[in-house]
Every structure is written in structure tokens, then in C-alpha cells.
Scaffold this motif. Sequence first.
Motif, PDB file in Angstrom:
ATOM      1  N   GLU A 218       0.659  -1.052   0.061  1.00 55.27           N
ATOM      2  CA  GLU A 218      -0.192   0.247   0.102  1.00 55.27           C
ATOM      3  C   GLU A 218       0.911   0.841   0.276  1.00 55.27           C
ATOM      4  N   LEU A 219       1.669   1.320   0.676  1.00 54.26           N
ATOM      5  CA  LEU A 219       2.908   2.410   0.287  1.00 54.26           C
ATOM      6  C   LEU A 219       3.166   3.049  -1.348  1.00 54.26           C
ATOM      7  N   GLN A 220       3.831   1.486  -1.436  1.00 59.05           N
ATOM      8  CA  GLN A 220       4.209   1.370  -2.506  1.00 59.05           C
ATOM      9  C   GLN A 220       3.283   1.879  -3.531  1.00 59.05           C
ATOM     10  N   LYS A 221       1.999   1.670  -3.700  1.00 59.56           N
ATOM     11  CA  LYS A 221       0.984   2.236  -4.489  1.00 59.56           C
ATOM     12  C   LYS A 221       0.602   3.691  -3.978  1.00 59.56           C
ATOM     13  N   VAL A 222       0.544   4.330  -2.641  1.00 64.12           N
ATOM     14  CA  VAL A 222       1.018   6.008  -2.715  1.00 64.12           C
ATOM     15  C   VAL A 222       1.725   6.465  -3.726  1.00 64.12           C
ATOM     16  N   VAL A 223       3.251   6.096  -3.614  1.00 63.25           N
ATOM     17  CA  VAL A 223       4.168   6.760  -4.193  1.00 63.25           C
ATOM     18  C   VAL A 223       4.123   6.175  -5.809  1.00 63.25           C
ATOM     19  N   MET A 224       3.217   4.873  -6.226  1.00 61.58           N
ATOM     20  CA  MET A 224       4.044   5.037  -7.236  1.00 61.58           C
ATOM     21  C   MET A 224       3.451   6.680  -8.112  1.00 61.58           C
ATOM     22  N   ALA A 225       1.251   6.418  -7.103  1.00 57.42           N
ATOM     23  CA  ALA A 225       0.599   7.767  -8.176  1.00 57.42           C
ATOM     24  C   ALA A 225       0.956   9.264  -7.470  1.00 57.42           C
ATOM     25  N   ARG A 226       2.447   9.290  -7.104  1.00 58.01           N
ATOM     26  CA  ARG A 226       2.269  10.395  -6.249  1.00 58.01           C
ATOM     27  C   ARG A 226       3.908  11.278  -6.492  1.00 58.01           C
ATOM     28  N   THR A 227       4.999  10.157  -6.829  1.00 59.12           N
ATOM     29  CA  THR A 227       5.998  10.576  -7.269  1.00 59.12           C
ATOM     30  C   THR A 227       7.033   9.945  -8.185  1.00 59.12           C
ATOM     31  N   ARG A 228       8.589  10.907  -8.628  1.00 60.39           N
ATOM     32  CA  ARG A 228       8.580  10.144  -9.992  1.00 60.39           C
ATOM     33  C   ARG A 228      10.037   9.959  -9.359  1.00 60.39           C
ATOM     34  N   THR A 229      10.916   9.736  -8.667  1.00 61.34           N
ATOM     35  CA  THR A 229      12.331  10.172  -8.539  1.00 61.34           C
ATOM     36  C   THR A 229      12.298   9.480  -7.284  1.00 61.34           C
TER      37      THR A 229
ATOM     38  N   ARG B  88      14.011   9.174  -4.376  1.00 60.17           N
ATOM     39  CA  ARG B  88      14.517   9.845  -3.474  1.00 60.17           C
ATOM     40  C   ARG B  88      13.224  10.897  -2.470  1.00 60.17           C
ATOM     41  N   GLU B  89      12.072  11.247  -3.597  1.00 56.70           N
ATOM     42  CA  GLU B  89      10.686  11.574  -3.210  1.00 56.70           C
ATOM     43  C   GLU B  89      10.040  10.283  -2.791  1.00 56.70           C
ATOM     44  N   ALA B  90      10.002   9.271  -3.687  1.00 60.55           N
ATOM     45  CA  ALA B  90       9.029   8.511  -3.162  1.00 60.55           C
ATOM     46  C   ALA B  90       9.667   7.946  -1.810  1.00 60.55           C
ATOM     47  N   ILE B  91      10.797   7.061  -1.323  1.00 65.51           N
ATOM     48  CA  ILE B  91      11.746   6.631  -0.032  1.00 65.51           C
ATOM     49  C   ILE B  91      11.644   8.185   0.435  1.00 65.51           C
ATOM     50  N   LEU B  92      11.605   9.421   0.777  1.00 71.96           N
ATOM     51  CA  LEU B  92      11.038  10.198   1.459  1.00 71.96           C
ATOM     52  C   LEU B  92       9.325  10.080   2.285  1.00 71.96           C
ATOM     53  N   MET B  93       8.450  10.007   1.055  1.00 73.42           N
ATOM     54  CA  MET B  93       6.948   9.701   1.119  1.00 73.42           C
ATOM     55  C   MET B  93       6.692   8.390   1.818  1.00 73.42           C
ATOM     56  N   MET B  94       7.184   7.290   2.097  1.00 72.00           N
ATOM     57  CA  MET B  94       7.367   6.173   2.352  1.00 72.00           C
ATOM     58  C   MET B  94       7.025   6.137   4.340  1.00 72.00           C
ATOM     59  N   GLY B  95       8.134   6.930   4.163  1.00 68.38           N
ATOM     60  CA  GLY B  95       8.926   7.339   5.281  1.00 68.38           C
ATOM     61  C   GLY B  95       8.320   7.877   6.282  1.00 68.38           C
ATOM     62  N   SER B  96       7.492   9.188   5.779  1.00 68.42           N
ATOM     63  CA  SER B  96       6.439   9.689   6.323  1.00 68.42           C
ATOM     64  C   SER B  96       5.311   9.295   6.259  1.00 68.42           C
ATOM     65  N   LEU B  97       4.716   8.313   5.290  1.00 65.85           N
ATOM     66  CA  LEU B  97       3.561   7.978   6.177  1.00 65.85           C
ATOM     67  C   LEU B  97       3.188   7.047   6.602  1.00 65.85           C
ATOM     68  N   ALA B  98       4.269   6.011   6.542  1.00 66.64           N
ATOM     69  CA  ALA B  98       4.292   5.136   7.780  1.00 66.64           C
ATOM     70  C   ALA B  98       5.017   5.839   9.135  1.00 66.64           C
TER      71      ALA B  98
END
Length: 240
Positions: free
Chosen positions: A85-96, A98-108
Motif C-alpha cells: 500500500e505504501l508502494q501504491k501511494v508513492v507510485m501515483a504521486r512521486t517521480r524519483t 528519493r521522493e518515493a523513499i521520503l514519502m513512504m517514510g513519512s506516511l509510515a
Amino acid sequence: MGRQHATHPAGETVPVWNKQIKRTEFVGDLRGLEALGEIPQAPETYQFVHPVYPAMNEYQLAMGETTIGGRRELRSTDGIFSIEELQKVVMARTRTAREAILMMGSLAEEYGYVDTGECLTVIDPREAWFFEIFGPGSDRKGAVWAAVRIPDDHVAVSANIPRIAEIDPSDTENYLASDNVFSLATEMGWWDPDSGEAFKLWKAYSGRQPFSIREYWALSRLAPSLGLRYDADELPLSVK
């Protein structure tokens, strides 16, 4: 299965499902699914391929998943996010990556991570990273995580065992981590900062050998000049 590029009205939310989502058999299959919570929708979301674990989006952000376990004491049931579910959210919202890792960490950290320890290999056209995440403890809501950038001319292997060792969060070009990455290990008695022993993520949050035959076989054959040994305590994360 794929998700299309879309725009969304203000105030829309996104359900976060239990882990049964990866066992559905067709679009619209809701058998066994439970929405554990919801998060605000983004104004615009990107197209991505979603075969059980989301794989790649339209900006060539790509991920590969491997379960790495971790200490049982880290598992939490207070939260909503599994790794897919973390992957699904950031795949739809980030382009890099680094952006994906930071967003997954923040959401978790905000909404709670309720999965086992996981490693994602996260790549984009410019960078490749290992992102390892664990629960924050059985009585807590949040997560503990760290990520390390793989050098451009190196190869790394992650195959169901925690691999990240020493980290330096001050070096943000090559490391990213949650604020509690050191303090949680100290609090749980898995690392003593006064001991003089270097902090290693795999040792603190896994406690098991940080490689098996798969890592050894690949790394030793890619870099035979290093003379890597299967009876070593540790192998390099990556090799040139």
C-alpha cells in the motif's frame, strides 16, 4: 493491473486496504478486503503498473520488493500501511526514488506501519536505493526505516535478509533515515552508543547474519578480486 494518470477534486480521500489486496483475482474483486483507513488524495496521480506489488510508473520510477523479517518485537498492529500500500501511494504521486523513499517514510511514521520488515529496491533513471523498513514496536504506532544509495558503478543484492549496515543520516546524498533510527535501537537494548561499537541497521533490527548464499554467490562472482568469504561476519552491501 494498471492505474491511469488522473486528476482529483479537492477533499477526495484514498482507502488504504489490508494485505488481502494482493490476493484479489480481478478488477473490482473485494473478497476479504478491509479498508484500514484513508489518506487525502493528491490533486494529480500518475500512471503505473501494479502486478501484486507496484512495479513502475510513467516517470520510470521502479521498485522491487523482498521481505526481510526483522525482530518480532518490532511488529505493530497500530496503523494502516503494509508495504504494497505504501508502494501504491508513492507510485501515483512521486517521480524519483528519493521522493518515493521520503514519502513512504513519512506516511509510515504518520499513519503506522503494520507489516513485517521489508526491503524495496527503488530506482529511477538517475539513482538506485535500498529502502528497509520495520514496525516501531508492538505497543506503538509509526515505523523505523533507513535507505542507502547504491553507487552508480556498483551492484547490490537484497534477497530476504536485511542488508543495510552503517548509515550516516547527515550525508543526505547517500543516506536517508527516520529520526528514531538510532534512539529506538538504544531504547530496546539492541545498540549501546557508549559501547564504541558502530551502529549497523541489520544488527540492531534483525540480529541475524546479513547475507546468505544468494548474496554471497552474486557478489563474489561479480567481484572475485575481493576474495569474499562465505564464513565472514558481513559482506559489503555492494561491489564494483
